[in-house]
Design a protein around this motif. Sequence first.
Motif, PDB file in Angstrom:
ATOM      1  N   ALA A 122       0.833  -1.204   0.000  1.00 64.33           N
ATOM      2  CA  ALA A 122       0.000   0.000   0.000  1.00 64.33           C
ATOM      3  C   ALA A 122       0.871   1.260   0.000  1.00 64.33           C
ATOM      4  N   ALA A 123       1.996   1.211   0.732  1.00 64.14           N
ATOM      5  CA  ALA A 123       2.913   2.351   0.755  1.00 64.14           C
ATOM      6  C   ALA A 123       3.520   2.592  -0.624  1.00 64.14           C
ATOM      7  N   PHE A 124       3.887   1.498  -1.315  1.00 61.08           N
ATOM      8  CA  PHE A 124       4.441   1.641  -2.658  1.00 61.08           C
ATOM      9  C   PHE A 124       3.394   2.204  -3.626  1.00 61.08           C
ATOM     10  N   VAL A 125       2.153   1.770  -3.483  1.00 60.20           N
ATOM     11  CA  VAL A 125       1.079   2.310  -4.322  1.00 60.20           C
ATOM     12  C   VAL A 125       0.884   3.790  -4.014  1.00 60.20           C
ATOM     13  N   GLY A 126       1.033   4.159  -2.738  1.00 69.30           N
ATOM     14  CA  GLY A 126       0.954   5.567  -2.366  1.00 69.30           C
ATOM     15  C   GLY A 126       2.018   6.394  -3.067  1.00 69.30           C
ATOM     16  N   ILE A 127       3.245   5.863  -3.142  1.00 71.61           N
ATOM     17  CA  ILE A 127       4.316   6.540  -3.881  1.00 71.61           C
ATOM     18  C   ILE A 127       3.911   6.701  -5.338  1.00 71.61           C
ATOM     19  N   ASN A 128       3.391   5.623  -5.908  1.00 71.21           N
ATOM     20  CA  ASN A 128       2.952   5.641  -7.300  1.00 71.21           C
ATOM     21  C   ASN A 128       1.919   6.735  -7.540  1.00 71.21           C
ATOM     22  N   ALA A 129       0.920   6.809  -6.654  1.00 73.12           N
ATOM     23  CA  ALA A 129      -0.142   7.796  -6.814  1.00 73.12           C
ATOM     24  C   ALA A 129       0.391   9.224  -6.707  1.00 73.12           C
ATOM     25  N   ILE A 130       1.298   9.451  -5.768  1.00 74.74           N
ATOM     26  CA  ILE A 130       1.867  10.794  -5.590  1.00 74.74           C
ATOM     27  C   ILE A 130       2.677  11.200  -6.817  1.00 74.74           C
ATOM     28  N   VAL A 131       3.513  10.279  -7.304  1.00 72.77           N
ATOM     29  CA  VAL A 131       4.325  10.582  -8.485  1.00 72.77           C
ATOM     30  C   VAL A 131       3.430  10.812  -9.699  1.00 72.77           C
ATOM     31  N   HIS A 132       2.351  10.040  -9.805  1.00 71.23           N
ATOM     32  CA  HIS A 132       1.411  10.229 -10.907  1.00 71.23           C
ATOM     33  C   HIS A 132       0.772  11.616 -10.842  1.00 71.23           C
ATOM     34  N   SER A 133       0.583  12.112  -9.636  1.00 68.69           N
ATOM     35  CA  SER A 133      -0.064  13.404  -9.447  1.00 68.69           C
ATOM     36  C   SER A 133       0.865  14.578  -9.750  1.00 68.69           C
ATOM     37  N   VAL A 134       2.156  14.461  -9.388  1.00 66.21           N
ATOM     38  CA  VAL A 134       3.068  15.613  -9.529  1.00 66.21           C
ATOM     39  C   VAL A 134       4.201  15.369 -10.512  1.00 66.21           C
ATOM     40  N   GLY A 135       4.278  14.151 -11.063  1.00 70.60           N
ATOM     41  CA  GLY A 135       5.436  13.767 -11.867  1.00 70.60           C
ATOM     42  C   GLY A 135       5.612  14.522 -13.165  1.00 70.60           C
ATOM     43  N   ARG A 136       4.558  15.187 -13.634  1.00 73.78           N
ATOM     44  CA  ARG A 136       4.689  15.952 -14.872  1.00 73.78           C
ATOM     45  C   ARG A 136       5.117  17.396 -14.628  1.00 73.78           C
ATOM     46  N   THR A 137       5.148  17.803 -13.377  1.00 74.78           N
ATOM     47  CA  THR A 137       5.586  19.167 -13.044  1.00 74.78           C
ATOM     48  C   THR A 137       6.914  19.171 -12.294  1.00 74.78           C
ATOM     49  N   ILE A 138       7.241  18.070 -11.631  1.00 72.30           N
ATOM     50  CA  ILE A 138       8.527  17.949 -10.937  1.00 72.30           C
ATOM     51  C   ILE A 138       9.375  16.935 -11.700  1.00 72.30           C
ATOM     52  N   PRO A 139      10.558  17.318 -12.182  1.00 72.20           N
ATOM     53  CA  PRO A 139      11.403  16.389 -12.942  1.00 72.20           C
ATOM     54  C   PRO A 139      11.718  15.139 -12.111  1.00 72.20           C
ATOM     55  N   PRO A 140      11.783  13.973 -12.748  1.00 71.02           N
ATOM     56  CA  PRO A 140      12.028  12.736 -11.998  1.00 71.02           C
ATOM     57  C   PRO A 140      13.355  12.738 -11.246  1.00 71.02           C
ATOM     58  N   PHE A 141      14.387  13.388 -11.795  1.00 74.26           N
ATOM     59  CA  PHE A 141      15.671  13.452 -11.092  1.00 74.26           C
ATOM     60  C   PHE A 141      15.529  14.212  -9.774  1.00 74.26           C
ATOM     61  N   GLN A 142      14.818  15.329  -9.807  1.00 76.21           N
ATOM     62  CA  GLN A 142      14.619  16.130  -8.597  1.00 76.21           C
ATOM     63  C   GLN A 142      13.779  15.374  -7.582  1.00 76.21           C
ATOM     64  N   LEU A 143      12.730  14.725  -8.052  1.00 77.91           N
ATOM     65  CA  LEU A 143      11.857  13.962  -7.164  1.00 77.91           C
ATOM     66  C   LEU A 143      12.625  12.825  -6.507  1.00 77.91           C
ATOM     67  N   ALA A 144      13.447  12.117  -7.301  1.00 75.22           N
ATOM     68  CA  ALA A 144      14.227  10.998  -6.770  1.00 75.22           C
ATOM     69  C   ALA A 144      15.289  11.490  -5.782  1.00 75.22           C
ATOM     70  N   PHE A 145      15.937  12.609  -6.106  1.00 75.41           N
ATOM     71  CA  PHE A 145      16.966  13.163  -5.215  1.00 75.41           C
ATOM     72  C   PHE A 145      16.377  13.523  -3.861  1.00 75.41           C
ATOM     73  N   LEU A 146      15.260  14.240  -3.857  1.00 67.75           N
ATOM     74  CA  LEU A 146      14.654  14.660  -2.593  1.00 67.75           C
ATOM     75  C   LEU A 146      14.108  13.458  -1.822  1.00 67.75           C
ATOM     76  N   GLN A 147      13.598  12.463  -2.529  1.00 66.67           N
ATOM     77  CA  GLN A 147      13.146  11.235  -1.860  1.00 66.67           C
ATOM     78  C   GLN A 147      14.293  10.589  -1.088  1.00 66.67           C
ATOM     79  N   GLN A 148      15.443  10.477  -1.734  1.00 68.92           N
ATOM     80  CA  GLN A 148      16.573   9.806  -1.090  1.00 68.92           C
ATOM     81  C   GLN A 148      17.185  10.650   0.031  1.00 68.92           C
ATOM     82  N   VAL A 149      17.115  11.972  -0.088  1.00 65.97           N
ATOM     83  CA  VAL A 149      17.558  12.836   1.020  1.00 65.97           C
ATOM     84  C   VAL A 149      16.704  12.562   2.253  1.00 65.97           C
ATOM     85  N   VAL A 150      15.397  12.441   2.060  1.00 70.32           N
ATOM     86  CA  VAL A 150      14.497  12.156   3.177  1.00 70.32           C
ATOM     87  C   VAL A 150      14.809  10.789   3.775  1.00 70.32           C
ATOM     88  N   VAL A 151      15.013   9.778   2.919  1.00 70.72           N
ATOM     89  CA  VAL A 151      15.345   8.433   3.412  1.00 70.72           C
ATOM     90  C   VAL A 151      16.647   8.472   4.209  1.00 70.72           C
TER      91      VAL A 151
END
Length: 293
Positions: free
Chosen positions: A23-52
Amino acid sequence: MKDWWSVQSDVFKGSVCLAAAGAAFVGINAIVHSVGRTIPPFQLAFLQQVVVLLLVAPGILAKGLGVMRTKTPALHICRCLATGVAIFSGFVAMANLPVSETTALLFSRMVFTAALATWFLKEAIGAASWLRITIAGVGVILVLSPDASSLNVYGFAAIVSALAISITMLLIRAMKEETAEAIVGWQAAGLVLLFGGPAIIFWVPLDGRGAIACVSVGVLLWLAQHLNVLAYRYAAAGAIQPAEASRLVIALAIDGLLFGTIPSMTVIGGVALILMAAGFGRIVWRRRRMENA
């Protein structure tokens, strides 16, 4: 609640944890689907890993930096590269495909993992397992090409992500002497470095919604990783793996309720085959358990 949980079987506990991780992975999927066209995937991935990295750092520091010692730096580098490919291609697919389609296509990792384990690790896989893998593979093909006249580029991005995930799983098997902190910590640090440069190049300003999304995908990934580890501590993979298919049901619900997307009958048929393969795996595991009893 604690007393109720304590009397449940280990298979039930493991299944609940694995379903929650899904369910958590699906949540990630839904969030990326919602903002992925306005936030570049490199930036999204970088900030995700900073949080981790921020979330795992306190545990590492509490146990001492000695837990980060490694005898296999080359494997860590290979795993970071494979995980980087998995995240980037996965985010591209998630941003452009319905949540249910991406979720279903990522299940192709079970096909890749079985094949790679047979070829490179010389693991024996029985006829029943190959049948289950074949059923899942047909389901993935149906989801990948609902329209035979067009090439689903983003679908193939999801397949690339699934293949890269399979490679990372096999690399983890080869890192048996490494601590969990070293595996998670070096990966997060390596991915921050890997995505940092491209993220700066393609960086876009974030509004409040975008910032919350980036933090959320990091928190959900950290949570999913912990739930996965907990699930497999409770029970064997064969006993609880069918629970992972629950993420397909959740993804279908999210598509309909949040995004108003109704999948085609071909996609639904593919999802049904993947669910059937998961259920068949549970039956095979129970039969083997009874035979060995």
